[in-house]
Design an enzyme around this catalytic site. Structure first.
Site, PDB file in Angstrom:
ATOM      1  N   ARG A 102      33.842  43.737  50.491  1.00 51.82           N
ATOM      2  CA  ARG A 102      34.909  43.164  50.649  1.00 51.82           C
ATOM      3  C   ARG A 102      34.816  42.326  51.746  1.00 51.82           C
ATOM      4  O   ARG A 102      34.585  42.924  52.822  1.00 51.82           O
ATOM      5  CB  ARG A 102      36.079  44.268  50.674  1.00 51.82           C
ATOM      6  CG  ARG A 102      37.347  43.751  51.211  1.00 51.82           C
ATOM      7  CD  ARG A 102      38.500  44.731  51.229  1.00 51.82           C
ATOM      8  NE  ARG A 102      38.721  45.418  49.818  1.00 51.82           N
ATOM      9  CZ  ARG A 102      39.693  46.108  49.550  1.00 51.82           C
ATOM     10  NH1 ARG A 102      40.671  46.428  50.440  1.00 51.82           N
ATOM     11  NH2 ARG A 102      40.216  46.214  48.431  1.00 51.82           N
ATOM     12  N   HIS A 129      40.417  39.825  42.904  1.00 53.74           N
ATOM     13  CA  HIS A 129      39.997  41.289  43.106  1.00 53.74           C
ATOM     14  C   HIS A 129      39.853  41.974  41.549  1.00 53.74           C
ATOM     15  O   HIS A 129      40.504  42.651  41.206  1.00 53.74           O
ATOM     16  CB  HIS A 129      41.488  41.863  43.614  1.00 53.74           C
ATOM     17  CG  HIS A 129      41.230  43.344  44.145  1.00 53.74           C
ATOM     18  ND1 HIS A 129      40.232  44.116  43.969  1.00 53.74           N
ATOM     19  CD2 HIS A 129      42.013  44.002  44.746  1.00 53.74           C
ATOM     20  CE1 HIS A 129      39.976  45.076  44.622  1.00 53.74           C
ATOM     21  NE2 HIS A 129      41.500  45.245  45.074  1.00 53.74           N
ATOM     22  N   GLN A 132      40.319  45.528  40.385  1.00 54.84           N
ATOM     23  CA  GLN A 132      41.669  46.046  40.406  1.00 54.84           C
ATOM     24  C   GLN A 132      42.319  45.526  39.153  1.00 54.84           C
ATOM     25  O   GLN A 132      42.925  46.325  38.278  1.00 54.84           O
ATOM     26  CB  GLN A 132      42.575  45.253  41.464  1.00 54.84           C
ATOM     27  CG  GLN A 132      43.995  45.728  41.548  1.00 54.84           C
ATOM     28  CD  GLN A 132      44.196  47.012  42.413  1.00 54.84           C
ATOM     29  OE1 GLN A 132      43.587  47.178  43.334  1.00 54.84           O
ATOM     30  NE2 GLN A 132      44.770  47.918  41.497  1.00 54.84           N
ATOM     31  N   ASP A 229      52.770  42.528  44.343  1.00 55.39           N
ATOM     32  CA  ASP A 229      51.722  42.576  45.376  1.00 55.39           C
ATOM     33  C   ASP A 229      52.380  42.572  46.909  1.00 55.39           C
ATOM     34  O   ASP A 229      53.513  41.852  46.715  1.00 55.39           O
ATOM     35  CB  ASP A 229      50.594  42.025  45.141  1.00 55.39           C
ATOM     36  CG  ASP A 229      49.489  42.174  46.114  1.00 55.39           C
ATOM     37  OD1 ASP A 229      49.419  43.142  46.776  1.00 55.39           O
ATOM     38  OD2 ASP A 229      48.543  41.175  46.225  1.00 55.39           O
ATOM     39  N   CYS A 269      49.646  46.947  42.813  1.00 60.00           N
ATOM     40  CA  CYS A 269      47.902  47.363  42.988  1.00 60.00           C
ATOM     41  C   CYS A 269      47.888  48.285  44.335  1.00 60.00           C
ATOM     42  O   CYS A 269      46.905  49.026  44.529  1.00 60.00           O
ATOM     43  CB  CYS A 269      47.355  46.045  43.332  1.00 60.00           C
ATOM     44  SG  CYS A 269      47.810  44.973  44.729  1.00 60.00           S
ATOM     45  N   ARG A 297      41.355  53.453  38.746  1.00 60.15           N
ATOM     46  CA  ARG A 297      40.254  52.510  39.342  1.00 60.15           C
ATOM     47  C   ARG A 297      38.895  53.235  39.536  1.00 60.15           C
ATOM     48  O   ARG A 297      37.912  52.673  39.170  1.00 60.15           O
ATOM     49  CB  ARG A 297      40.757  52.162  40.620  1.00 60.15           C
ATOM     50  CG  ARG A 297      41.942  51.270  40.723  1.00 60.15           C
ATOM     51  CD  ARG A 297      42.243  50.365  41.926  1.00 60.15           C
ATOM     52  NE  ARG A 297      40.900  49.843  42.277  1.00 60.15           N
ATOM     53  CZ  ARG A 297      40.788  49.019  43.400  1.00 60.15           C
ATOM     54  NH1 ARG A 297      41.606  49.313  44.444  1.00 60.15           N
ATOM     55  NH2 ARG A 297      39.669  48.278  43.267  1.00 60.15           N
TER      56      ARG A 297
HETATM   57  N1  NVA Z   1      46.705  40.853  47.977  1.00 58.51           N
HETATM   58  C1  NVA Z   1      46.410  41.884  48.620  1.00 58.51           C
HETATM   59  C2  NVA Z   1      45.888  42.864  47.762  1.00 58.51           C
HETATM   60  C3  NVA Z   1      45.602  44.272  48.394  1.00 58.51           C
HETATM   61  C4  NVA Z   1      44.710  45.412  47.482  1.00 58.51           C
HETATM   62  C5  NVA Z   1      45.617  41.704  49.835  1.00 58.51           C
HETATM   63  O1  NVA Z   1      44.705  40.806  49.897  1.00 58.51           O
HETATM   64  O2  NVA Z   1      45.680  42.188  51.021  1.00 58.51           O
HETATM   65  N1   CP Z   2      44.365  48.107  45.674  1.00 61.02           N
HETATM   66  C1   CP Z   2      43.246  48.029  46.716  1.00 61.02           C
HETATM   67  O1   CP Z   2      42.261  47.361  46.563  1.00 61.02           O
HETATM   68  O2   CP Z   2      43.531  49.162  47.465  1.00 61.02           O
HETATM   69  P1   CP Z   2      42.679  49.123  49.065  1.00 61.02           P
HETATM   70  O3   CP Z   2      42.876  48.063  49.649  1.00 61.02           O
HETATM   71  O4   CP Z   2      43.080  50.335  49.675  1.00 61.02           O
HETATM   72  O5   CP Z   2      41.263  49.232  48.731  1.00 61.02           O
END
Ligand code: NVA
Ligand code: CP
Length: 312
Positions: A102, A129, A132, A229, A269, A297
């Site tokens: 990530r 993502h 997800q 989201d 999500c 997930r």
């Molecule tokens: N769009 C959000 C998704 C988190 C799972 C982010 O990138 O923070």
């Molecule tokens: N939805 C998701 O990816 O959650 P986290 O950021 O907690 O991994």
């Protein structure tokens, strides 16, 4: 021979591969017994930004398959001191079998994949993502009792909020591949990028994907699934106040839901900022659906691990 595959983008998968991953995930969900197909294998986990679900589901998933997850603390790795992605990726390839990463910049994960001889999984970047979104599709199929991908075409999915973030982009990509009917409701300045839409629209002839982009919240009334989201994704915190103002008319609340049909479901999500993109009462009402996606997930991660390691 092992041909290295990555999951950096939803576009890395064909429709048949999405089908294969989903089928395996449903199998895992039905039969919760642990197996040791990945005994002796190691999954590296590298996170430049926070995670609760992704890190936990991948770690548990790897353990349930008999393998070992290894957490590499990004801040204590040599990357912040200047070691290149090129070299780091080659190091990982010497020790690990697969890595979930990530990072902030999508181009960084593409660079990891370029220099790696082992599969790289995108555990979220600023642009996509994919894991997800595979869980989103699994959850919609489960909640609407759909057993064939083709029947998903009848489900009208509406994403409301930041149309230019990782979740929106991955939803656009999966819609293109599967030929889904997707509406993005977003303020004009947060519409998906032209390149993102153009890429998806290349699939119109082959899959008949239908994507509509609008700033009109009333369009939500035809939805079977509403997805939202956070308004401020990780890495965009300096824009928080501006975003709160621009996105406030796009909140998923009881008033908005008055115009949708009773069978429509709401997904998120997570993490959710209750009181911003979704109200607490709407969240509570659809908690059952939202946490199904959380649970799913785990099965998707297990399936993705097997797929990339050539075990399905
Ligand atoms: N769009 C959000 C998704 C988190 C799972 C982010 O990138 O923070
Ligand atoms: N939805 C998701 O990816 O959650 P986290 O950021 O907690 O991994």
């Amino acid at each position: 021979m092992f041909v290295k595959r990555d999951l950096i983008s939803i576009y890395d998968l064909s429709i048949n591969e999405v089908d294969m991953i989903l089928n395996k995930a449903f199998e895992f969900k039905k039969n919760k017994k642990t197996v040791d197909i990945l005994k002796g294998k190691t999954l590296g986990i590298l996170l430049e930004k926070p995670s609760t679900r992704t890190v936990t589901s991948f770690s548990v998933g790897m353990a349930q398959l008999g393998g070992t997850p290894i957490f590499i603390d990004f801040s204590k790795s040599q990357i912040p001191r200047g070691e290149s992605i090129h070299d780091t990726s080659m190091v990982f390839s010497c020790y690990l079998d697969i890595v979930m990463i990530r990072v902030f910049k999508h181009s960084d994960i593409e660079e990891f994949a370029m220099y790696s001889t082992i599969p790289i999984i995108n555990g979220l970047t600023d642009y996509e993502h994919p894991c997800q979104t595979l869980s989103t599709i699994m959850t919609i199929m489960e909640l609407y009792k759909i057993n064939k991908l083709n029947f998903l075409k009848d489900i009208k999915i509406t994403y409301i909020g930041d149309g230019n973030n990782n979740i929106a982009n991955s939803l656009i990509a999966i819609s293109a591949i599967l030929g889904l009917c997707l509406t993005i409701i977003s303020p004009n300045q947060y519409y998906p990028k032209k390149e993102t839409l153009n890429k998806a629209l290349k699939y119109v002839n082959s899959t008949n994907v239908k994507i509509k982009i609008t700033n009109d919240i009333n369009v939500i009334k035809n939805s079977d699934v509403i997805y939202t989201d956070v308004w401020t994704s990780m890495g965009f915190e300096t824009e928080l106040e501006h975003r709160k103002n621009v996105f406030s008319p796009y909140q998923v609340n009881e008033k908005l839901l008055k115009i949708v049909s009773k069978k429509c479901i709401v997904l998120h999500c997570l993490p959710a900022i209750k009181g911003e993109e979704i109200t607490s009462d709407v969240f509570d009402k659809y908690e059952y659906c939202i946490f199904k996606e959380v649970e799913n997930r785990l099965y998707i991660q297990k399936s993705v691990l097997l797929f990339l390691l050539n075990k399905i």
